[in-house]
Design a protein around this motif. Structure first.
Motif, PDB file in Angstrom:
ATOM      1  N   LYS A  85       0.761  -1.357   0.021  1.00 11.80           N
ATOM      2  CA  LYS A  85       0.102  -0.090  -0.084  1.00 11.80           C
ATOM      3  C   LYS A  85       0.702   1.225  -0.284  1.00 11.80           C
ATOM      4  O   LYS A  85       0.367   2.363  -0.563  1.00 11.80           O
ATOM      5  N   ASP A  86       1.973   1.080   0.580  1.00  6.14           N
ATOM      6  CA  ASP A  86       2.920   2.406   0.547  1.00  6.14           C
ATOM      7  C   ASP A  86       3.740   2.729  -0.807  1.00  6.14           C
ATOM      8  O   ASP A  86       4.428   3.572  -0.942  1.00  6.14           O
ATOM      9  N   LEU A  87       3.560   1.569  -1.610  1.00  2.00           N
ATOM     10  CA  LEU A  87       4.301   1.748  -3.009  1.00  2.00           C
ATOM     11  C   LEU A  87       3.574   2.907  -3.722  1.00  2.00           C
ATOM     12  O   LEU A  87       2.184   3.041  -3.543  1.00  2.00           O
ATOM     13  N   PRO A  88       4.155   3.547  -4.625  1.00  3.90           N
ATOM     14  CA  PRO A  88       3.960   4.650  -5.432  1.00  3.90           C
ATOM     15  C   PRO A  88       2.795   4.289  -6.221  1.00  3.90           C
ATOM     16  O   PRO A  88       2.956   3.320  -6.836  1.00  3.90           O
ATOM     17  N   ASP A  89       1.646   4.876  -6.377  1.00  3.60           N
ATOM     18  CA  ASP A  89       0.638   4.608  -7.368  1.00  3.60           C
ATOM     19  C   ASP A  89       1.362   4.549  -8.734  1.00  3.60           C
ATOM     20  O   ASP A  89       0.948   3.569  -9.387  1.00  3.60           O
ATOM     21  N   GLU A  90       1.989   5.381  -9.206  1.00  8.78           N
ATOM     22  CA  GLU A  90       2.588   5.297 -10.488  1.00  8.78           C
ATOM     23  C   GLU A  90       3.538   3.846 -10.759  1.00  8.78           C
ATOM     24  O   GLU A  90       3.480   3.308 -11.955  1.00  8.78           O
ATOM     25  N   LEU A  91       4.171   3.548  -9.602  1.00  3.50           N
ATOM     26  CA  LEU A  91       4.844   2.325  -9.793  1.00  3.50           C
ATOM     27  C   LEU A  91       4.078   1.226 -10.127  1.00  3.50           C
ATOM     28  O   LEU A  91       4.229   0.607 -10.873  1.00  3.50           O
ATOM     29  N   LEU A  92       2.791   0.956  -9.194  1.00  4.35           N
ATOM     30  CA  LEU A  92       1.945  -0.015  -9.479  1.00  4.35           C
ATOM     31  C   LEU A  92       1.206  -0.122 -10.810  1.00  4.35           C
ATOM     32  O   LEU A  92       1.165  -0.923 -11.487  1.00  4.35           O
ATOM     33  N   ARG A  93       0.755   0.960 -11.043  1.00  4.53           N
ATOM     34  CA  ARG A  93       0.063   1.441 -12.483  1.00  4.53           C
ATOM     35  C   ARG A  93       1.176   1.150 -13.552  1.00  4.53           C
ATOM     36  O   ARG A  93       0.628   0.340 -14.728  1.00  4.53           O
ATOM     37  N   SER A  94       2.261   1.479 -13.498  1.00 10.13           N
ATOM     38  CA  SER A  94       3.426   1.083 -14.780  1.00 10.13           C
ATOM     39  C   SER A  94       3.674  -0.461 -14.924  1.00 10.13           C
ATOM     40  O   SER A  94       3.822  -0.807 -15.771  1.00 10.13           O
ATOM     41  N   ALA A  95       3.538  -1.208 -13.802  1.00  9.02           N
ATOM     42  CA  ALA A  95       3.590  -2.413 -13.740  1.00  9.02           C
ATOM     43  C   ALA A  95       2.124  -3.379 -13.966  1.00  9.02           C
ATOM     44  O   ALA A  95       1.957  -4.599 -14.216  1.00  9.02           O
ATOM     45  N   GLY A  96       1.045  -2.658 -14.192  1.00 13.11           N
ATOM     46  CA  GLY A  96      -0.046  -3.131 -14.510  1.00 13.11           C
ATOM     47  C   GLY A  96      -0.924  -3.845 -13.491  1.00 13.11           C
ATOM     48  O   GLY A  96      -1.635  -4.447 -13.265  1.00 13.11           O
ATOM     49  N   LEU A  97      -0.751  -3.337 -12.247  1.00 11.21           N
ATOM     50  CA  LEU A  97      -1.160  -3.677 -10.896  1.00 11.21           C
ATOM     51  C   LEU A  97      -2.089  -2.738 -10.397  1.00 11.21           C
ATOM     52  O   LEU A  97      -2.082  -1.622 -10.881  1.00 11.21           O
ATOM     53  N   GLN A  98      -3.022  -3.323  -9.529  1.00 10.71           N
ATOM     54  CA  GLN A  98      -3.954  -2.258  -8.931  1.00 10.71           C
ATOM     55  C   GLN A  98      -4.069  -2.374  -7.287  1.00 10.71           C
ATOM     56  O   GLN A  98      -3.505  -3.212  -6.956  1.00 10.71           O
ATOM     57  N   ARG A  99      -4.355  -1.255  -6.919  1.00 12.77           N
ATOM     58  CA  ARG A  99      -4.428  -1.319  -5.385  1.00 12.77           C
ATOM     59  C   ARG A  99      -5.826  -1.516  -4.929  1.00 12.77           C
ATOM     60  O   ARG A  99      -6.681  -0.737  -4.323  1.00 12.77           O
ATOM     61  N   ASN A 100      -6.168  -3.155  -4.942  1.00 14.59           N
ATOM     62  CA  ASN A 100      -7.355  -3.116  -4.654  1.00 14.59           C
ATOM     63  C   ASN A 100      -6.972  -4.736  -3.846  1.00 14.59           C
ATOM     64  O   ASN A 100      -6.108  -5.334  -3.985  1.00 14.59           O
ATOM     65  N   ILE A 101      -8.225  -4.996  -2.927  1.00 16.08           N
ATOM     66  CA  ILE A 101      -7.868  -6.259  -2.275  1.00 16.08           C
ATOM     67  C   ILE A 101      -7.310  -7.425  -2.839  1.00 16.08           C
ATOM     68  O   ILE A 101      -6.580  -8.429  -2.669  1.00 16.08           O
ATOM     69  N   VAL A 102      -8.092  -7.770  -3.958  1.00  9.08           N
ATOM     70  CA  VAL A 102      -7.812  -8.935  -4.901  1.00  9.08           C
ATOM     71  C   VAL A 102      -6.432  -9.212  -5.368  1.00  9.08           C
ATOM     72  O   VAL A 102      -5.805 -10.128  -5.067  1.00  9.08           O
ATOM     73  N   CYS A 103      -6.100  -7.853  -5.823  1.00 12.00           N
ATOM     74  CA  CYS A 103      -4.707  -7.839  -6.462  1.00 12.00           C
ATOM     75  C   CYS A 103      -3.676  -7.804  -4.982  1.00 12.00           C
ATOM     76  O   CYS A 103      -2.538  -8.459  -5.344  1.00 12.00           O
ATOM     77  N   ILE A 104      -3.929  -7.264  -4.305  1.00 14.25           N
ATOM     78  CA  ILE A 104      -2.866  -7.125  -2.976  1.00 14.25           C
ATOM     79  C   ILE A 104      -2.846  -8.481  -2.402  1.00 14.25           C
ATOM     80  O   ILE A 104      -1.628  -8.945  -2.126  1.00 14.25           O
ATOM     81  N   ASN A 105      -3.863  -9.270  -2.393  1.00 15.80           N
ATOM     82  CA  ASN A 105      -3.983 -10.520  -1.708  1.00 15.80           C
ATOM     83  C   ASN A 105      -2.890 -11.463  -2.741  1.00 15.80           C
ATOM     84  O   ASN A 105      -2.389 -12.433  -2.369  1.00 15.80           O
ATOM     85  N   ALA A 106      -3.387 -11.432  -4.021  1.00 13.77           N
ATOM     86  CA  ALA A 106      -2.490 -12.255  -4.980  1.00 13.77           C
ATOM     87  C   ALA A 106      -0.949 -11.867  -4.941  1.00 13.77           C
ATOM     88  O   ALA A 106      -0.193 -12.727  -5.202  1.00 13.77           O
ATOM     89  N   LEU A 107      -0.592 -10.562  -4.753  1.00  7.79           N
ATOM     90  CA  LEU A 107       0.692 -10.233  -4.513  1.00  7.79           C
ATOM     91  C   LEU A 107       1.118 -10.711  -3.215  1.00  7.79           C
ATOM     92  O   LEU A 107       2.543 -11.398  -3.281  1.00  7.79           O
ATOM     93  N   ILE A 108       0.513 -10.844  -2.269  1.00  7.25           N
ATOM     94  CA  ILE A 108       0.977 -11.361  -1.190  1.00  7.25           C
ATOM     95  C   ILE A 108       1.428 -12.755  -1.236  1.00  7.25           C
ATOM     96  O   ILE A 108       2.265 -13.089  -0.786  1.00  7.25           O
ATOM     97  N   ASP A 109       0.411 -13.362  -1.683  1.00  2.00           N
ATOM     98  CA  ASP A 109       0.497 -14.895  -1.912  1.00  2.00           C
ATOM     99  C   ASP A 109       1.358 -15.509  -2.763  1.00  2.00           C
ATOM    100  O   ASP A 109       1.708 -16.896  -3.013  1.00  2.00           O
ATOM    101  N   PHE A 110       1.751 -14.653  -3.856  1.00  2.15           N
ATOM    102  CA  PHE A 110       2.638 -14.921  -5.111  1.00  2.15           C
ATOM    103  C   PHE A 110       4.168 -15.272  -4.843  1.00  2.15           C
ATOM    104  O   PHE A 110       4.715 -14.700  -4.021  1.00  2.15           O
TER     105      PHE A 110
END
Length: 91
Positions: free
Chosen positions: A45-70
């Motif tokens: 959640k502390d990562l910059p929005d632009e960094l997540l967007r440029s990587a194709g990621l979203q700041r929602n619970i589904v994406c965050i959970n997938a990132l944590i479990d990956f």
């Protein structure tokens, strides 16, 4: 379900998150933290929005959970950058 084609920027973000997760787990095991998932989630959640967007990621619970479990497959780190688009991250 979202699919993001692997790029070097996505691989770098995934690797950073995985490294932070591994540190959070070690902190939990050492008694320095109570909740490694919460700590990893905060990192994401502390990562910059632009960094997540440029990587194709979203700041929602589904994406965050997938990132944590990956876990980044070893093959991804061994693949030449020009061939990374053969892989995808799904959340």
């Amino acid at each position: 379900m979202n699919r993001v084609i692997l790029s070097i920027s996505l691989l770098n973000v995934l690797s950073c998150i995985e490294a932070r997760k591994n540190l959070a787990i070690q902190e939990k095991l050492s008694g320095l933290s109570n909740d490694w998932r919460r700590d990893t989630c905060k990192y994401i959640k502390d990562l910059p929005d632009e960094l997540l967007r440029s990587a194709g990621l979203q700041r929602n619970i589904v994406c965050i959970n997938a990132l944590i479990d990956f876990q980044v497959p070893k093959a991804w780190n061994e693949t030449e950058e020009s061939y990374l688009d053969q892989f995808e991250f799904v959340f």
